[in-house]
Design a protein around this motif. Sequence first.
Motif, mmCIF file in Angstrom:
data_model
loop_
_atom_site.group_PDB
_atom_site.id
_atom_site.type_symbol
_atom_site.label_atom_id
_atom_site.label_comp_id
_atom_site.label_asym_id
_atom_site.label_seq_id
_atom_site.Cartn_x
_atom_site.Cartn_y
_atom_site.Cartn_z
ATOM 1 N N THR A 133 71.492 6.568 110.972
ATOM 2 C CA THR A 133 72.851 6.449 111.526
ATOM 3 C C THR A 133 73.394 5.024 111.462
ATOM 4 O OG1 THR A 133 71.788 6.232 113.664
ATOM 5 C CG2 THR A 133 72.674 8.400 113.111
ATOM 6 N N THR A 134 72.565 4.082 110.979
ATOM 7 C CA THR A 134 73.057 2.696 110.966
ATOM 8 C C THR A 134 74.419 2.556 110.300
ATOM 9 O OG1 THR A 134 71.572 2.419 109.090
ATOM 10 C CG2 THR A 134 70.892 1.436 111.189
ATOM 11 N N VAL A 180 67.577 7.153 113.960
ATOM 12 C CA VAL A 180 68.061 5.795 114.228
ATOM 13 C C VAL A 180 68.404 5.099 112.920
ATOM 14 C CG1 VAL A 180 67.385 3.517 115.062
ATOM 15 C CG2 VAL A 180 66.776 5.567 116.381
#
Lengths: 238, 287, 316, 252, 373
Positions: free
Chosen positions: C20-21, C17
């Motif tokens: 991948t920002t 999470v």
Amino acid sequence: MAEPLLALDGVTSGYGQIQVLWGMDLVVHPGEIVALVGSNGAGKSTLLRTISGQLAPRAGTIRFNGASIGGARPDVVLKAGLAHVPEGRRLFRGLTVRDNLMLGAYLRTDREAIARDLDWVFELFPILRDRQRQDATTLSGGEQQMCAVGRGIMSRPRLLMIDELSLGLSPRMVEHLGEALLALNRAGQTILLVEQDVMTAFELSHRAYIVENGRVARFGASAELARDPTVSEAYLSI
Amino acid sequence: MAIYLQIISNGLMLGALYACLAVGFSLVWGVLNVINMLHGSFIILGGYLTFFAWHLYGIHPVVMLPIVAALMFALGFALQKLVINRVVSAPVLTTLTLTFGLDMILYNAMTYWFTATPRRITLDLGAVDLGSVVLPVDRLIGTALALVLTLLLYGVMRGSSIGRAIVAVRMDRSAAELMGIRTDRIYAITFGIGALMAGVAGVVFATVFPITTNVTGIWLGKAFVVCVVGGLGSVPGALVGGLVLGLVESFAGHWFGPQQAITAGFVLMLVLLVTRPTGLIGVRGYE
Amino acid sequence: MRSGFPLYAAMIAGLLVLATTPLYADNYVVRTAAIVAMYGALATSWNFIGGFTGYPSFSTAAFFGLGAYVGAICQRHGIPMGLAWAIATVVVAAFAALLGGIILRLRGHYFAIGSIAVVELCRLVISSWSSLTGGGDGLNLPLMPWPPEQLMRFFLFVMLAILLASLIATIFVDRSRLGFGLRCIHQNEDAAAMVGINTTAYKIAAYTLSAMFCATAGAAYASWTGYIDPTDSFQIVMTVKVVVMALLGGAGTILGPALGAAAFVLLEELFWANFLDWNRAILGVVIVLLIFFLPGGLLSLGVLRRLRAAKVGGGK
Amino acid sequence: MIEPILRLDGVSKQFGGLSALTDVSFSLNEGEVVGLIGPNGAGKTTLVNVVTGNLRRSSGRILFRSEDVGLQKPYQAARRGLARTFQIVQPFPAMTVLENVTAGALFGGGAGSLGDARDMAMESLAFVGLDALADRPAANLALAARKRLELAKSLAMNPRVLMLDEVNAGLNSSEIDGALDLIRRIADRGVTVLIIEHLMKVVLSLSKRLLVLHHGQLIADGPSAEIVADERVIEAYLGAKFAARLKELNHG
Amino acid sequence: QETIKIGAPLALTGGLADEGHKQDVVWKMWVEKVNAAGGIPVGDKKLKVELIEYDYQSEGQRASQLAEKLINDDKVQFLFSPFGSGHTKIVAGVGERYQVPTIACVASSESVYDQTLKYLFGTLSPNGGMTTAMVAFFKEKFPQTKTIAVLGRDDVFPKSMAEGIAKAAEAGGLNVVYKELYPVGTMDHAAALSSIKAAKPDWIYVTGYTQDLILARKQMQDLGVTAPIVTMVTGPSYKEFTEGLGPLANGISSSSWWHHLTSYEGQGVWPTTAAFYEDFKARTKGDPDYVHGSCAAAGEVIVDALARAGSLDKAKVRDAIAATDIQTFYGPIKFGPNGMNLSRELPIIQVQDGTIKVLAPAAIKNADMIAMP
Ligand SMILES: Nc1ncnc2c1ncn2[C@@H]1O[C@H](COP(=O)(O)OP(=O)(O)OP(=O)(O)O)[C@@H](O)[C@H]1O
Ligand SMILES: Nc1ncnc2c1ncn2[C@@H]1O[C@H](COP(=O)(O)OP(=O)(O)OP(=O)(O)O)[C@@H](O)[C@H]1O
Ligand SMILES: CC(C)C[C@H](N)C(=O)O
Ligand SMILES: [Mg+2]
Ligand SMILES: [Mg+2]
């Protein structure tokens, strides 16, 4: 027979989910020494904690000296004249032997009487007089037990409850403490005694209760219990 | 030599203030076994109360002393009874974090209401000039007050049965109950006294130092050092610790410059922590 | 008994999470992700000494700050960035080992105070050692000639790498005799010595582990901001924040601290965006509520229990 | 003669002014079961603490297999095979019974891996008869069980010398009988046992040889039978009444 | 309708709150005036200005975080850096990374600009301008001045001033008898002041931010520490200083970057110093100090640059700013290669019975220097 000093009727108690006492009935008359014996975990200490207000009874009544003290705060119970010498001594670290004894008299105000009682404790346990300035928790197990009993006496209780008098004490020390208790008793002190060493317990007490799994299994005059073969079979096998 | 007389008297005056600042913190730590991160903010709160009373209504700080004392005691008492008491026997991590959280709230509130702008009470009492030594009057008074208050507390702790009970509770809570001591009350009283001492320290400080939330951390740090240097939970300890710290900072400031002054204090503290964790006075019963 | 699977799954998921920002969010979000990773690493490191061993250490900011300064000084002397970070890590680890030898003799509150004092002392020494550290001037680091997006991405991945490293170290320790020994010390230090645990050595090991990753993070942070000064590098507030994060997630568990860090940073962002005037107080309230209603941390919540994996060490 | 496994040579220990141990000398032979008695405060626990490095002796030499271990740390004592139990039992409360014992095996018993340690642990749990409670948290054991746990932990460290500080205090007769049997079986494994106890019943039934401490001094060291008849011992420790009781037991 | 967004991380709470609010006031004043005039002409259209402020609570790390937020979330085209060289350094770093032109109005230490930041410009002129001139001036007024004691706050600006003055003094033949820095957060100066007292200097020079100086002055009084000349930088530049100290402020000298007695003329929303003074007086009832002046000037820099750049393109605008060469109510603004406003003669001031008097330069002097009472 005279109105009992302490009377328990169907007292149940425990910790959280764990119920330990299952309806205890017990009386102590003025001037008596009553012994509570029974194996580990039987609930002896729990009973004392319940009487002295550290645990609240879940059912049943506790009457002391005519008044109901069930569920009362420890300080109230103590004021009523009921002192509890806890299992494992529980002396105050960092305080001298003398200060520990003085704390026994925390709720008292009669200074000179307190001074006299302090002297009387020192007569019972001379070693304490010599060690009175030492940190109480650096005393040996036996010395600590004396200090703890002395602290109990300092509150001038109508009834003195002692948990595990002989735990970790030398035979001679037990004998000595025993004599001290008898002396106290002759001076009119009523005593409720929790004791592992059944022989000692029976020797010291007038009456005894045998506790098993939170219930009274037997009770009666100590001498008779001592003579009873079934009892000695279970508890007196030396 | 004259300079040394001055340095010493600076150190002693500062030290007395430090003692007064730390004694409440030390008591709470010693008895409740709680490191009260609120202490710095309590001091400043006491200072603000004094300042606004003086600034808005012209009430003299000395008059405020008892009032602040009462208010802060009440605050401390309530806070302990309602909040801190619920975790009072938890490990240091919990209690310290809790008081830190509470401090964030108090700090934020004070910054919001009073702004960070430093407030100052200027009594302009001048100074007594003894030729070689000059003693600012406001500091002299502050010193005197600090000493009196600290000794007063000592008297209470030592003489009164409350004092004795406080120590007993400090050592063994449930055994203390069997002595007829009401531990929850004792805890609240102790915390109240701690807040009270912080408050009156604030009153004294208000006449000497600027009052602003920016310095809460600084005073808290001093309290740490004083406690460790002097020894925990003991009034005499706080007194000795305070004076020693004052002198150390004063001399270090003179010899090695102001930059080293504060460092010296912390070094002293760490050294003592390791070599003599019970402090110069050591942990004793009363106090 | 306990299977590591949900643990690893959750861990990988979390890292992904964050990683991948950059694909869908703007730079500020990426920055926040990087901050989460950074605090995650700090909290996870703290867990070695605070969670496993039960020593209430508040030294985090000291290690972070020292790491920042060592790294900065190296870089200013022309040492390439990566190497500078490595040096910072080693130097600070050594420092922690030495320091640990001294202050780990303290227990409970005394240790807490001692460890806080270390932060203050480091700040004071750094700021008065001007010749080397620039004192109150702070230090400038060579700015990196990259476009901001790329720079941000780079540091996001750096912080994630540090976080990952600290997590792997945690898992490893948890499964090893070291972890077991530390938990014994946590329970009863005297008894631990009695069964033959070299408590001193074990505690020092834990303390050093808790310092290393902080140092790397600090050094990286310095290169990232390009300017450090004593007051901002050694903050008591930061030290306590990290502890709160660990508690929030669940001290002594594997993922707890990192999880707590994420939750805390996001909350902080939230309050900050919406209640500027009161954000500090609100955080205070959160802490108080945490202590009262979630003493075991997030991982004590039913849903997350299964991630709790690390129960008393090596018990398999 | 064979080299004693543990030998104290003029060991003293002061606490400030107070001298808890004064010039104590004796030695234990491999495989022996020896009782250490003495009034409260005589220095028995202190003696154990000094031998295991929990306290630093003030003077004198402590030889374990003729190596001077006077300055050792507790963990070193444990690894050497000098195990002890505490008068006040000290488990790892939040750990299971099994984990408690595993710790002993892993760190003191020199188990190679966690796996081996657990096996050794199970073994000694079985030995003391606690295997049923293996997965219970140590915290909520009743006293008797806690004392057994303490024993199991020490056993898992496969000690050469085992010092038992009042493992029987607070147990009732039937429990004591169990404990006695247990200690005998331990001794049969060739472990040297020093047993500190106030319950003469226990001491006498276990040990052929007795040491008597009084005011920190070793006032007697010899065969049990003689010791309990020794005037000074009766005077200092047993007390006339108890001695009498013992006599009639031996005759009756 | 697109607008010009200027972002300002400000210390509205915390240690630098007072200073932060100064900046806040002037900028708001300036924005209103610009927008009232229809906005800033860029190319052929006029664009309104929007000022976005966040409180960074005097915490450096927050300052940089907010700067990022301003650039990424609020998409500002310019940054006004906060008060002080220290925090300016932090914010400037961010501006540089995103190539957002950053105007620093309250950072005067060369060390801020020496790090080759292409996007940072400062409206204050270098500290150097405040030391050498001052030494010369005081020696002329008080020829018997032989020794100086320097006490400085260990923080970017005050430190550089302390070191600057010590150098200048030695160069000017004075003897530096005491020179120490005190750490941020020092509450008690007694030790240092006692040492200074023992050294009996002719000139005592203390640097720090307003609150430090008030504290130091008060403790000097308490300990009877004084000298013919006592200089505090930049204390007397602010009314907070004189108000905070009352009579104690009298005789304290200092230097500043700008004073409202100057009479500059030029372009911008305020054609003359007087005009600015009037507006400010009307709005705040108080006198403006150099922080106000400098911050307002920062706005003018942007207006001028945009006009010349004719677009909002970052690079164009940046180059336009670099090429700035204008006259304003605040004085001439022309950036040196490092982005700092070029030196000029800076006012030397002194507090005389409660008000600020200008001692130099001769052009605007309105009082003669007096010795400390
Ligand atoms: N604080 C406690 N919390 C939970 N359970 C407890 C607690 N204290 C005692 N118990 C349990 O209550 C039961 C009775 O304990 P208690 O101490 O009253 O026994 P006892 O008769 O005093 O035994 P002993 O002779 O060992 O003192 C035991 O099973 C014990 O495990
Ligand atoms: N840490 C200490 N500081 C001061 N005195 C101590 C300390 N530890 C023990 N003592 C003293 O040393 C003497 C011996 O204590 P010890 O505990 O060894 O006696 P013991 O033989 O174990 O008694 P018991 O059979 O009651 O446990 C006692 O008088 C005690 O007061
Ligand atoms: C307060 C002002 C003097 C700020 C100063 N110009 C600085 O560079 O920090
Ligand atoms: Mg019991
Ligand atoms: Mg003992």
